[in-house]
Design an enzyme around this catalytic site. Structure first.
Site, PDB file in Angstrom:
ATOM      1  CG  HIS A 105      -1.751   1.114   1.509  1.00 41.06           C
ATOM      2  ND1 HIS A 105      -3.121   1.089   1.388  1.00 41.06           N
ATOM      3  CD2 HIS A 105      -1.447   2.375   1.940  1.00 41.06           C
ATOM      4  CE1 HIS A 105      -3.611   2.274   1.716  1.00 41.06           C
ATOM      5  NE2 HIS A 105      -2.618   3.068   2.068  1.00 41.06           N
ATOM      6  CD  GLU A 106       1.837   3.487   3.712  1.00 34.03           C
ATOM      7  OE1 GLU A 106       2.062   4.558   3.106  1.00 34.03           O
ATOM      8  OE2 GLU A 106       0.851   3.328   4.447  1.00 34.03           O
TER       9      GLU A 106
END
Length: 479
Positions: A105-106
């Site tokens: 996600h990051e």
């Protein structure tokens, strides 16, 4: 694409000299001597740290990331940084997959899914989707402290018929309208008039506008918080392709069941509107729900049947803001108090939905509710419904509670509603395995009565057959 991951303590060895420029990006010159040789044959450098910073203390932040350098020709990010908040990290087996999803996600934030990068998106020909100023950069939005994108990327849309408890109101939303995102969103919801993918409008810094709207895309991994079974769907791959910097391999997308094929009422309206219309048609209000979380618990199954779940409808101390009040009535709740009830996930506009949970004893987590983890199995002396948690298990609903009988003794399991069981698809039928017995499903909603002697107790209960198509390959299966 070649990505190098570098721990923060080693990053100086990779750095060349620091170059500084004036306020419009010109007159660049070397300010400090090189501390390293730089990195060759690499498309993106990702610096990783694990520090308990002030930002880690906001909400339930597990990690945060940003890009920190772009190349000059097409504005593609070429370096980024992620910080993992150590006090929020769990290494329990059930949570490792969520942690890995958080890291992915990051990375996607640093690669393009970010307020600070939207204004640099380009079309298929490499042309900017946002006009540039004389400095060669998009205009600055001082409030966001980011470059302002054009409406070819994000449009403000007003919904004039947003239904809440007090009636219809106007709601303004931010919609990602780039071509691939718009196509995938329309196809996913089966809504030809949908403008694109709705972006989050709530949350702490770094949440609003930088994630998909939780209400619309619940377990998509690029929503603002992980609540269960995070997946990276075609719509997220579409956004990355719409940056103009990448090609997406859609075969790598994970299936997103939430909202799939539910139409424009679900995709473009409030959860109250969906719930109201479904009730008027005598249909299920899934994926939303209206059962208050009480003791004893009445569990259900998630839509993908991967987990035993609960409706996350709870009572708040005071009434919710009027635009988040999604019910006029709730079974067994006084109309005076209805305004205090909403889903436990605020980012989902307080819409209540079926969600995984953890079993607790004296505020200590005992086990999870995901069917695939063996360690979530209840102890034998508490396994009234004879559940089996394993890689080959799915969640099935019960019609009634389960009891155990031995001589003159009888014990009743108050928490009931669903359980995890192994299953198989053979001979054109769905088979459900309970203890050492196998039961065959002949049609949807068939109720299977169970009577099994196990560990010196007679276990009695029921299991409901789901549609075969949910678990077995079509069109080979008959039930």
């Amino acid at each position: 694409m070649i990505v190098q991951f570098i721990a923060v303590k080693y990053w100086e060895k990779a750095l060349m000299g620091c170059r500084v420029c004036d306020s419009v990006g010109n007159d660049c010159h070397l300010q400090t001597p090189a501390k390293g040789k730089g990195i060759v044959d690499t498309d993106f450098i990702f610096y990783i740290s694990a520090l308990q910073t002030d930002r880690c203390k906001k909400g339930f932040t597990v990690a945060y990331a940003a890009h920190c350098q772009q190349e000059s020709t097409l504005d593609r990010p070429i370096a980024g940084h992620v910080n993992l908040c150590p006090f929020s990290i769990s290494i329990k087996k059930q949570e490792v997959q969520t942690l890995l999803s958080t890291v992915k996600h990051e990375i996607l934030h640093a690669l393009g899914f970010s307020v600070s990068l939207y204004a640099y998106f380009r079309d298929d020909n490499g042309e900017p989707l946002t006009e540039r100023t004389e400095s060669g950069k998009p205009p600055l939005n001082e409030q966001l402290q980011a470059r302002q994108w054009s409406d070819k990327i994000i449009k403000k849309i007003v919904r004039n018929d947003w239904l809440v408890r007090e009636g219809e109101i106007k709601k303004q939303i931010n919609m990602m309208v780039t071509p691939n995102v718009a196509r995938e969103a329309k196809n996913h919801f089966d809504c030809p008039t949908l403008e694109g993918g709705e972006l989050e409008d709530q949350g702490f810094d770094g949440t609003a506008l930088t994630h998909w709207e939780k209400r619309a895309f619940e377990n998509e991994a690029m929503t603002g918080t992980h609540t269960q079974n995070p997946v990276y769907s075609r719509i997220t791959l579409a956004l990355m392709e719409d940056t103009g910097w990448y090609y997406a391999n859609y075969y790598m997308a994970q299936p997103l069941k939430w909202g799939q094929g539910l139409g424009c009422t679900f995709a473009k309206g409030s959860c109250m509107k969906w719930i109201t219309e479904q009730i008027s048609k005598g249909k299920s209000i899934h994926p939303y729900c209206n059962k208050v979380k009480n003791d004893p618990l009445e569990t259900e199954c998630t839509d993908d049947r991967n987990s035993v779940a609960l409706c996350n409808l709870i009572e708040y101390p005071t009434p919710l803001p009027f635009h988040y009040q999604n019910f006029r009535s709730i079974p067994s709740i006084s109309r005076i108090d209805v305004g205090k009830f909403g889903g436990s996930v605020s980012l989902a506009d307080f819409c209540p939905y079926i969600q995984e949970f953890t079993w607790k004893s004296q505020n200590v987590i005992v086990r999870g509710s995901h069917c695939h983890f063996k360690e979530n199995s209840p102890d034998d002396d508490r396994n009234f419904a004879l559940e089996i948690y394993s890689n080959s298990s799915k969640c099935f609903n019960h019609e009634s509670d389960w009891v155990e009988k031995k001589c003159a003794k009888e014990r009743q399991w108050q928490h009931w509603g669903s359980g995890c069981y192994q299953y198989s698809c053979t001979d054109g039928r769905l088979h459900i395995h309970v203890a050492n017995n196998t039961y065959q499903c002949f049609h949807e909603n068939q109720v299977i009565p169970i009577k099994i002697l196990y560990n010196d107790w007679l276990h009695e209960g029921t299991i409901i057959c789901p549609p075969c198509s949910e678990l077995c390959e079509k069109p080979k299966f008959k039930c």
